[in-house]
Design a protein around this motif. Structure first.
Motif, PDB file in Angstrom:
ATOM      1  N   THR A 168     -22.377  -0.705  -1.944  1.00  0.00           N
ATOM      2  CA  THR A 168     -23.840  -0.802  -1.658  1.00  0.00           C
ATOM      3  C   THR A 168     -24.352  -2.167  -1.605  1.00  0.00           C
ATOM      4  O   THR A 168     -24.186  -3.152  -2.395  1.00  0.00           O
ATOM      5  N   PRO A 169     -25.452  -2.341  -1.004  1.00  0.00           N
ATOM      6  CA  PRO A 169     -26.193  -3.629  -0.693  1.00  0.00           C
ATOM      7  C   PRO A 169     -26.733  -4.148  -1.949  1.00  0.00           C
ATOM      8  O   PRO A 169     -27.179  -3.173  -2.763  1.00  0.00           O
ATOM      9  N   GLY A 170     -26.444  -5.504  -2.267  1.00  0.00           N
ATOM     10  CA  GLY A 170     -26.922  -6.032  -3.453  1.00  0.00           C
ATOM     11  C   GLY A 170     -26.137  -6.027  -4.741  1.00  0.00           C
ATOM     12  O   GLY A 170     -26.069  -6.802  -5.471  1.00  0.00           O
ATOM     13  N   VAL A 171     -24.863  -5.322  -4.451  1.00  0.00           N
ATOM     14  CA  VAL A 171     -23.842  -5.398  -5.416  1.00  0.00           C
ATOM     15  C   VAL A 171     -22.793  -6.653  -5.207  1.00  0.00           C
ATOM     16  O   VAL A 171     -22.469  -6.657  -3.979  1.00  0.00           O
ATOM     17  N   PRO A 172     -22.707  -7.540  -5.765  1.00  0.00           N
ATOM     18  CA  PRO A 172     -21.832  -8.672  -5.571  1.00  0.00           C
ATOM     19  C   PRO A 172     -20.367  -8.423  -5.030  1.00  0.00           C
ATOM     20  O   PRO A 172     -19.729  -7.384  -5.477  1.00  0.00           O
ATOM     21  N   LYS A 173     -19.971  -8.914  -3.871  1.00  0.00           N
ATOM     22  CA  LYS A 173     -18.665  -8.782  -3.711  1.00  0.00           C
ATOM     23  C   LYS A 173     -17.471  -9.171  -4.622  1.00  0.00           C
ATOM     24  O   LYS A 173     -17.827 -10.177  -5.138  1.00  0.00           O
ATOM     25  N   ARG A 174     -16.654  -8.370  -4.889  1.00  0.00           N
ATOM     26  CA  ARG A 174     -15.327  -8.585  -6.053  1.00  0.00           C
ATOM     27  C   ARG A 174     -14.131  -8.602  -5.238  1.00  0.00           C
ATOM     28  O   ARG A 174     -14.073  -7.580  -4.374  1.00  0.00           O
ATOM     29  N   CYS A 175     -13.333  -9.459  -5.554  1.00  0.00           N
ATOM     30  CA  CYS A 175     -11.964  -9.490  -4.916  1.00  0.00           C
ATOM     31  C   CYS A 175     -11.083  -9.518  -6.177  1.00  0.00           C
ATOM     32  O   CYS A 175     -11.074  -9.875  -6.952  1.00  0.00           O
ATOM     33  N   PHE A 176      -9.825  -8.711  -5.782  1.00  0.00           N
ATOM     34  CA  PHE A 176      -8.850  -8.447  -6.519  1.00  0.00           C
ATOM     35  C   PHE A 176      -7.483  -8.855  -6.025  1.00  0.00           C
ATOM     36  O   PHE A 176      -7.403  -8.649  -4.995  1.00  0.00           O
ATOM     37  N   ARG A 177      -6.668  -9.323  -6.834  1.00  0.00           N
ATOM     38  CA  ARG A 177      -5.351  -9.781  -6.358  1.00  0.00           C
ATOM     39  C   ARG A 177      -4.545  -8.356  -5.981  1.00  0.00           C
ATOM     40  O   ARG A 177      -3.644  -8.750  -5.159  1.00  0.00           O
ATOM     41  N   GLN A 178      -4.581  -7.385  -6.488  1.00  0.00           N
ATOM     42  CA  GLN A 178      -3.972  -6.293  -6.206  1.00  0.00           C
ATOM     43  C   GLN A 178      -4.631  -4.900  -6.095  1.00  0.00           C
ATOM     44  O   GLN A 178      -6.021  -5.036  -6.745  1.00  0.00           O
ATOM     45  N   ILE A 179      -4.437  -4.049  -5.145  1.00  0.00           N
ATOM     46  CA  ILE A 179      -5.332  -3.031  -4.860  1.00  0.00           C
ATOM     47  C   ILE A 179      -5.439  -1.968  -6.322  1.00  0.00           C
ATOM     48  O   ILE A 179      -6.419  -1.365  -6.399  1.00  0.00           O
ATOM     49  N   LYS A 180      -4.485  -1.929  -6.995  1.00  0.00           N
ATOM     50  CA  LYS A 180      -4.461  -1.250  -8.106  1.00  0.00           C
ATOM     51  C   LYS A 180      -5.676  -1.628  -9.253  1.00  0.00           C
ATOM     52  O   LYS A 180      -6.404  -1.069  -9.828  1.00  0.00           O
ATOM     53  N   GLN A 228      -1.618  11.547 -14.239  1.00  0.00           N
ATOM     54  CA  GLN A 228      -0.362  11.023 -15.040  1.00  0.00           C
ATOM     55  C   GLN A 228       0.472  10.291 -14.003  1.00  0.00           C
ATOM     56  O   GLN A 228       0.914   9.523 -14.484  1.00  0.00           O
ATOM     57  N   SER A 229       0.368  10.486 -12.647  1.00  0.00           N
ATOM     58  CA  SER A 229       1.389   9.845 -11.806  1.00  0.00           C
ATOM     59  C   SER A 229       0.718   8.301 -11.509  1.00  0.00           C
ATOM     60  O   SER A 229       1.681   7.553 -11.146  1.00  0.00           O
ATOM     61  N   LEU A 230      -0.397   7.982 -12.025  1.00  0.00           N
ATOM     62  CA  LEU A 230      -0.915   6.649 -11.725  1.00  0.00           C
ATOM     63  C   LEU A 230      -0.937   5.974 -12.875  1.00  0.00           C
ATOM     64  O   LEU A 230      -1.096   4.797 -13.058  1.00  0.00           O
ATOM     65  N   GLY A 231      -0.468   6.738 -14.051  1.00  0.00           N
ATOM     66  CA  GLY A 231      -0.240   5.891 -15.325  1.00  0.00           C
ATOM     67  C   GLY A 231      -1.528   5.243 -15.946  1.00  0.00           C
ATOM     68  O   GLY A 231      -2.594   5.776 -15.810  1.00  0.00           O
ATOM     69  N   SER A 232      -1.433   3.917 -15.401  1.00  0.00           N
ATOM     70  CA  SER A 232      -2.626   3.013 -16.089  1.00  0.00           C
ATOM     71  C   SER A 232      -3.917   3.078 -15.294  1.00  0.00           C
ATOM     72  O   SER A 232      -4.926   2.489 -15.616  1.00  0.00           O
ATOM     73  N   LEU A 233      -3.823   3.890 -13.957  1.00  0.00           N
ATOM     74  CA  LEU A 233      -4.928   3.946 -13.076  1.00  0.00           C
ATOM     75  C   LEU A 233      -5.558   5.233 -13.537  1.00  0.00           C
ATOM     76  O   LEU A 233      -6.582   5.584 -12.893  1.00  0.00           O
ATOM     77  N   SER A 234      -5.347   6.059 -14.453  1.00  0.00           N
ATOM     78  CA  SER A 234      -5.806   7.494 -14.620  1.00  0.00           C
ATOM     79  C   SER A 234      -7.186   7.044 -15.444  1.00  0.00           C
ATOM     80  O   SER A 234      -7.394   5.777 -16.143  1.00  0.00           O
ATOM     81  N   MET A 255       0.748  -1.182   0.061  1.00  0.00           N
ATOM     82  CA  MET A 255       0.066  -0.197   0.096  1.00  0.00           C
ATOM     83  C   MET A 255       0.819   1.457   0.066  1.00  0.00           C
ATOM     84  O   MET A 255       0.489   2.281  -0.583  1.00  0.00           O
ATOM     85  N   GLU A 256       2.087   1.226   0.578  1.00  0.00           N
ATOM     86  CA  GLU A 256       2.878   2.323   0.753  1.00  0.00           C
ATOM     87  C   GLU A 256       3.284   2.860  -0.418  1.00  0.00           C
ATOM     88  O   GLU A 256       3.541   4.087  -0.565  1.00  0.00           O
ATOM     89  N   ASN A 257       3.533   1.925  -1.361  1.00  0.00           N
ATOM     90  CA  ASN A 257       3.973   2.424  -2.629  1.00  0.00           C
ATOM     91  C   ASN A 257       2.962   2.821  -3.733  1.00  0.00           C
ATOM     92  O   ASN A 257       3.136   3.461  -4.828  1.00  0.00           O
ATOM     93  N   LEU A 258       1.693   3.188  -3.344  1.00  0.00           N
ATOM     94  CA  LEU A 258       0.468   3.404  -3.903  1.00  0.00           C
ATOM     95  C   LEU A 258       0.354   5.141  -3.931  1.00  0.00           C
ATOM     96  O   LEU A 258       0.508   5.646  -2.706  1.00  0.00           O
ATOM     97  N   PRO A 259       0.554   5.960  -5.089  1.00  0.00           N
ATOM     98  CA  PRO A 259       0.582   7.329  -4.606  1.00  0.00           C
ATOM     99  C   PRO A 259      -0.564   8.106  -4.163  1.00  0.00           C
ATOM    100  O   PRO A 259      -0.365   8.837  -3.361  1.00  0.00           O
ATOM    101  N   ILE A 260      -1.667   7.305  -4.166  1.00  0.00           N
ATOM    102  CA  ILE A 260      -3.028   7.795  -3.717  1.00  0.00           C
ATOM    103  C   ILE A 260      -3.143   7.444  -2.217  1.00  0.00           C
ATOM    104  O   ILE A 260      -4.075   7.731  -1.438  1.00  0.00           O
ATOM    105  N   TYR A 261      -2.164   6.673  -1.584  1.00  0.00           N
ATOM    106  CA  TYR A 261      -2.317   6.149  -0.224  1.00  0.00           C
ATOM    107  C   TYR A 261      -1.587   7.359   0.658  1.00  0.00           C
ATOM    108  O   TYR A 261      -0.582   7.622   0.657  1.00  0.00           O
ATOM    109  N   HIS A 262      -2.605   7.828   1.774  1.00  0.00           N
ATOM    110  CA  HIS A 262      -2.018   9.224   2.536  1.00  0.00           C
ATOM    111  C   HIS A 262      -1.819   8.575   3.812  1.00  0.00           C
ATOM    112  O   HIS A 262      -1.242   9.404   4.555  1.00  0.00           O
ATOM    113  N   GLY A 263      -1.935   7.098   4.000  1.00  0.00           N
ATOM    114  CA  GLY A 263      -1.255   6.830   5.532  1.00  0.00           C
ATOM    115  C   GLY A 263      -2.493   7.077   6.597  1.00  0.00           C
ATOM    116  O   GLY A 263      -3.543   7.271   6.250  1.00  0.00           O
ATOM    117  N   PRO A 264      -2.049   7.196   7.788  1.00  0.00           N
ATOM    118  CA  PRO A 264      -2.910   7.574   8.952  1.00  0.00           C
ATOM    119  C   PRO A 264      -3.037   9.107   9.209  1.00  0.00           C
ATOM    120  O   PRO A 264      -2.978   9.463  10.379  1.00  0.00           O
TER     121      PRO A 264
END
Length: 149
Positions: free
Chosen positions: A69-81, A111-117, A1-10
């Motif tokens: 939102t309730p009713g939306v199926p839970k989705r799991c992802f291997r990576q936070i990005k 631009q800093s997130l590249g593929s996450l834009s 998580m620490e390497n993610l630019p949008i992570y602001h910590g505590p």
């Protein structure tokens, strides 16, 4: 998580709201530590002057999920990005798509997130009528002011 630019910590709820309010655009977002639950993170997104908070957590297998939102199926992802990328699309069970990342330096920089834009044209959905119980909409309905300078 620490390497993610949008992570602001505590930074806490109020500081997260201040940072989103400084940007002021619907769809700006960041991730911070949960104030109340250890090992849980919060995805915060600004929509129509309010900050919506969604808990992000990792299961025993290391997959990431978000409370939506309730009713939306839970989705799991291997990576936070991958989770972030999925929530950049409309109708995913959150108030609106994630459009403008707020980096830990306090500035929106797609631009800093590249593929996450966001995709070209940055489609915005209208706010959903039913918001989830798991979502912590600013309980006192205090509007996030856009007059930060």
């Amino acid at each position: 998580m620490e390497n993610l630019p949008i992570y602001h910590g505590p930074i806490g709820k109020e500081e997260g709201e201040r940072r989103l309010g400084q940007d002021g655009r619907d769809g700006c977002y960041l991730i911070r530590n949960s104030d109340s639950l250890a090992g849980v993170y919060c995805l915060c997104v600004l929509c129509k002057g309010f900050v919506y908070t969604y808990r992000l957590y990792q299961d025993d297998t290391g997959s990431w999920a978000a409370e939506t939102t309730p009713g939306v199926p839970k989705r799991c992802f291997r990576q936070i990005k991958n989770l972030i990328r999925a929530f950049q699309k409309a109708e995913q069970g959150i108030a609106m798509p994630l459009l403008y990342p707020i980096t830990a330096q306090g500035r929106a920089d797609t631009q800093s997130l590249g593929s996450l834009s966001p995709p070209p044209g940055g489609h915005r959905s209208s706010i959903q009528q039913q918001m989830p119980n798991a979502v912590q909409k600013n309980r006192n309905q205090k509007e996030v002011r856009q007059t930060y300078g």
